[in-house]
Design a protein around this motif. Structure first.
Motif, PDB file in Angstrom:
ATOM      1  N   VAL A   1       0.834  -1.210   0.000  1.00  0.00           N
ATOM      2  CA  VAL A   1       0.000   0.000   0.000  1.00  0.00           C
ATOM      3  C   VAL A   1       0.861   1.250   0.000  1.00  0.00           C
ATOM      4  N   VAL A   2       1.725   1.362   1.004  1.00  0.00           N
ATOM      5  CA  VAL A   2       2.600   2.527   1.127  1.00  0.00           C
ATOM      6  C   VAL A   2       3.964   2.182   0.563  1.00  0.00           C
ATOM      7  N   GLN A   3       4.385   2.907  -0.455  1.00  0.00           N
ATOM      8  CA  GLN A   3       5.688   2.684  -1.064  1.00  0.00           C
ATOM      9  C   GLN A   3       6.699   3.655  -0.473  1.00  0.00           C
ATOM     10  N   ALA A   4       7.321   3.256   0.640  1.00  0.00           N
ATOM     11  CA  ALA A   4       8.343   4.096   1.260  1.00  0.00           C
ATOM     12  C   ALA A   4       9.610   4.067   0.413  1.00  0.00           C
ATOM     13  N   LYS A   5      10.477   5.037   0.627  1.00  0.00           N
ATOM     14  CA  LYS A   5      11.742   5.110  -0.088  1.00  0.00           C
ATOM     15  C   LYS A   5      12.882   5.210   0.921  1.00  0.00           C
ATOM     16  N   TYR A   6      13.965   4.506   0.634  1.00  0.00           N
ATOM     17  CA  TYR A   6      15.087   4.447   1.567  1.00  0.00           C
ATOM     18  C   TYR A   6      16.400   4.722   0.860  1.00  0.00           C
ATOM     19  N   ASN A   7      17.328   5.288   1.627  1.00  0.00           N
ATOM     20  CA  ASN A   7      18.675   5.505   1.128  1.00  0.00           C
ATOM     21  C   ASN A   7      19.543   4.258   1.296  1.00  0.00           C
ATOM     22  N   ILE A   8      19.237   3.489   2.337  1.00  0.00           N
ATOM     23  CA  ILE A   8      20.011   2.285   2.642  1.00  0.00           C
ATOM     24  C   ILE A   8      19.060   1.188   3.092  1.00  0.00           C
ATOM     25  N   VAL A   9      19.297  -0.028   2.599  1.00  0.00           N
ATOM     26  CA  VAL A   9      18.523  -1.194   3.028  1.00  0.00           C
ATOM     27  C   VAL A   9      19.481  -2.288   3.485  1.00  0.00           C
ATOM     28  N   PHE A  10      19.253  -2.798   4.684  1.00  0.00           N
ATOM     29  CA  PHE A  10      19.927  -3.996   5.176  1.00  0.00           C
ATOM     30  C   PHE A  10      18.961  -5.160   5.014  1.00  0.00           C
ATOM     31  N   CYS A  11      19.272  -6.081   4.126  1.00  0.00           N
ATOM     32  CA  CYS A  11      18.459  -7.301   3.966  1.00  0.00           C
ATOM     33  C   CYS A  11      19.427  -8.474   3.960  1.00  0.00           C
ATOM     34  N   ARG A  12      19.816  -8.876   5.143  1.00  0.00           N
ATOM     35  CA  ARG A  12      20.889  -9.857   5.276  1.00  0.00           C
ATOM     36  C   ARG A  12      20.346 -11.191   5.788  1.00  0.00           C
ATOM     37  N   ASN A  13      20.765 -12.248   5.106  1.00  0.00           N
ATOM     38  CA  ASN A  13      20.432 -13.614   5.508  1.00  0.00           C
ATOM     39  C   ASN A  13      18.937 -13.902   5.466  1.00  0.00           C
ATOM     40  N   LEU A  14      18.284 -13.376   4.439  1.00  0.00           N
ATOM     41  CA  LEU A  14      16.898 -13.721   4.129  1.00  0.00           C
ATOM     42  C   LEU A  14      16.820 -14.423   2.777  1.00  0.00           C
ATOM     43  N   LEU A  15      17.460 -13.848   1.772  1.00  0.00           N
ATOM     44  CA  LEU A  15      17.346 -14.359   0.406  1.00  0.00           C
ATOM     45  C   LEU A  15      17.771 -15.815   0.302  1.00  0.00           C
ATOM     46  N   ILE A  16      18.729 -16.215   1.096  1.00  0.00           N
ATOM     47  CA  ILE A  16      19.251 -17.575   1.003  1.00  0.00           C
ATOM     48  C   ILE A  16      18.216 -18.629   1.385  1.00  0.00           C
ATOM     49  N   TYR A  17      17.195 -18.238   2.141  1.00  0.00           N
ATOM     50  CA  TYR A  17      16.178 -19.188   2.595  1.00  0.00           C
ATOM     51  C   TYR A  17      14.983 -19.275   1.640  1.00  0.00           C
ATOM     52  N   LEU A  18      14.968 -18.471   0.588  1.00  0.00           N
ATOM     53  CA  LEU A  18      13.771 -18.342  -0.234  1.00  0.00           C
ATOM     54  C   LEU A  18      13.828 -19.174  -1.511  1.00  0.00           C
TER      55      LEU A  18
END
Length: 451
Positions: free
Chosen positions: A194-211
Motif C-alpha cells: 500500500v505505502v511505497q516508502a523510499k530508503y537511502n540504505i537497506v539492510f536485507c541480510r540472511n533472508l534471500l538464502i532461505y527463499l
C-alpha cells in the motif's frame, strides 16, 4: 504427503525453500504445534493450518532462524560509518537519512545501525530506521530491547556502557537509541503493498538464502523499488550471487557484502569497457572509498578505524599498491592459523582476490573455478576453503559447502567463518546437537576471535 502439503503452504505464503530450511526442522516444528494444540494426526492439523492465520503464524515462529547479534559482519558497519562521513554528510547538509532493516529479527541489527550512525557523527534528528520482521515474538523482544551475553560476540564495536545500561535481566538499549527505530511485524512480500516508502540504505541480510528462487526474485524487485537512486543494499555473505548486476553494482570492499543501486538512466559498465579503461574502475573505487586524508576533510570528522581499502589488482611495479590490497590474511581465521601454514596466506594471490571480486559481481561459477585453481597449489589455505564453501552455499550445494568448511576447520580449528557456516548448515538439516556443539565452540573463541 501431508508434511509435503504443509511445506507447500509455507512456500506459497512466505516463500521459504523447504530444502534449505530442512524437512526435519519443519517436521519438528509441526510436531511442536501438534503437541501445543493437542492434535494427534497431521491431516487434522493441515486443515487447521489452512483455515487459521493465527496457527500459521505460530508455525512460522517455530521455523524462523533468530540467529543474530550486535554488529554481525562488522565490516559492513565500518563501511556504513565511512560512507556517512565521506559521502552522505558532505553531499546532504539537511536531508534525513532513511534506512530499512528487514528482517530485523530481535532488534540487534537496527540498533547496531543506529549506534554506527551516531558514531559516524550523524545527529539523531538526521536519520530514521524502519525495522520489519515476520516474527511477532522477535519484534516483541526488539521493542523490549534487553539482551544477554549471546547478543554480544567477538570484539566489541564500541564501549558497551555508552549505549546500554546494565539491568538484572541483561543489557538494555538506552532510550535515545531505541527511539530511532520503528519496529513493525510484517511479511516483506506484503509490507509495502500500500505505502511505497523510499530508503537511502537497506539492510536485507540472511533472508534471500532461505527463499525459493521465484520469491527471491520478487523480494529483490521489492528492494529495488524501495531504494532511492544510488542507494546502498547490504546482503548476507552467502547471498551476493542473488543480486542482479544490471540493477546493482558491487561495492568492491572485502567482507562488506554491499551494493549500490544503478540509476535508471545509467547502464552498468560491461567487462570489456573496464578492460579498455582500467583507470575508470580505479577512479570509481577512489570515489567510493576515499583515503583517510579525504575523510579527515569532512567537518566534524572523528578518528575511527582505518577504512578498509578498495580492491586493487596487485602489480610488481608498485609495492605500495600491494600493501594496500586486501589479502587472504584479512579473513578472520587467518590470524589463528598455525605458523606452519603462514607461508600460504601472507602474500596476496591474484587468483583468490579475483575469486572474491567475481563473487561480488555474481559470477559464482567463475569464482569457484578461481578458488579451485588456487587450492590446486595451496591446499592448506583455510581461507580459500571458506570462500569456496560460501560459493557452494550460494548455489545451494550444501554437501559440497559442508566439506569445504570441514576442511577449513581441519586446517584451523578456530576459523570463525567456517564454524558459523557449518553450524547454520547443521541447524538447517535438523542436526541440533552438532549445531549446538559448534555454537559452543564459537562462543569459546571469545573477544577478538574475528580479528
Amino acid at each position: 504427503m501431508t508434511l509435503t502439503a504443509i511445506e507447500t503452504i509455507l512456500s506459497q505464503k512466505i516463500g521459504i525453500d523447504a530444502s534449505i530450511i530442512g524437512s526435519r526442522k519443519i517436521a519438528r516444528a509441526v510436531d511442536n504445534r501438534l503437541s501445543a494444540r493437542g492434535i494427534s494426526n497431521l491431516e487434522t492439523y493441515l486443515k487447521l493450518l489452512q483455515s487459521s492465520s493465527q496457527e500459521f503464524e505460530e508455525l512460522v515462529e517455530q521455523i524462523v532462524v533468530p540467529e543474530t547479534w550486535f554488529f554481525r559482519d562488522r565490516k559492513s558497519f565500518d563501511f556504513l560509518i565511512n560512507f556517512v562521513r565521506t559521502e552522505w554528510l558532505p553531499r546532504f547538509a539537511h536531508t534525513q537519512l532513511r534506512i530499512l532493516s528487514v528482517p530485523c529479527s530481535s532488534g540487534e541489527e537496527p540498533y547496531s545501525i543506529a549506534i554506527a550512525l551516531i558514531e559516524a557523527g550523524l545527529p539523531t534528528n538526521r536519520f530514521t530506521i524502519d525495522a520489519i520482521d515476520i516474527s511477532k515474538h522477535a519484534i516483541a523482544k526488539a521493542k523490549r530491547a534487553i539482551y544477554g551475553k549471546n547478543s554480544f560476540r567477538g570484539e566489541e564495536f564500541v564501549e558497551r556502557n555508552r549505549y546500554f545500561q546494565q539491568t538484572a535481566e541483561g543489557y538494555e538499549v538506552i532510550p535515545s537509541i531505541r527511539s530511532q527505530v520503528n519496529f513493525r511485524q510484517s511479511n516483506i512480500l506484503s509490507a509495502f503493498s500500500v505505502v511505497q516508502a523510499k530508503y537511502n540504505i537497506v539492510f536485507c541480510r540472511n533472508l534471500l538464502i532461505y527463499l525459493e528462487p521465484s520469491t527471491c526474485t520478487q523480494v529483490v524487485n521489492i528492494l529495488d523499488r524501495l531504494l532511492l537512486p544510488d542507494g546502498l543494499l547490504f546482503v548476507g555473505a552467502s547471498e551476493t550471487g542473488k543480486i542482479k548486476s544490471d540493477r546493482f553494482t558491487s561495492i568492491r570492499q572485502s567482507f562488506t557484502f554491499a551494493y549500490r543501486k544503478v540509476e535508471s538512466n545509467q547502464a552498468p559498465l560491461q567487462k570489456t569497457e573496464l578492460e579498455r579503461d582500467k583507470h575508470l574502475q580505479l577512479n570509481k573505487c577512489d570515489r567510493l572509498y576515499p583515503a583517510d586524508r579525504e575523510a579527515q576533510a569532512v567537518p566534524g570528522y572523528r578518528p575511527w578505524r582505518k577504512p578498509y581499502p578498495a580492491y586493487r589488482k596487485p602489480t610488481t611495479q608498485s609495492s605500495s599498491v600491494a600493501k594496500n590490497t586486501p589479502t587472504i590474511s584479512t579473513i578472520s581465521c587467518a590470524k589463528t592459523q598455525p605458523a606452519i601454514h603462514q607461508t600460504n596466506i601472507t602474500k596476496p594471490d591474484v587468483s583468490l582476490e579475483i575469486a572474491k571480486q567475481l563473487a561480488d559481481e555474481g559470477q559464482v561459477e567463475a569464482a569457484i573455478n578461481h578458488c579451485q585453481q588456487y587450492l590446486n597449489s595451496k591446499q592448506t589455505s583455510a581461507e580459500a576453503h571458506v570462500l569456496l564453501g560460501t560459493l557452494h552455499q550460494v548455489k545451494a550445494e550444501y554437501t559440497q559447502a559442508e566439506r569445504c568448511f570441514q576442511k577449513a576447520l581441519y586446517l584451523n580449528p578456530n576459523c570463525y567463518e567456517a564454524l558459523m557456516h557449518l553450524a547454520l548448515i547443521k541447524e538447517h538439516r535438523g542436526d541440533i546437537v552438532t549445531a549446538s556443539i559448534l555454537q559452543q565452540r564459537i562462543q569459546k573463541l571469545g573477544i577478538g576471535s574475528r580479528e
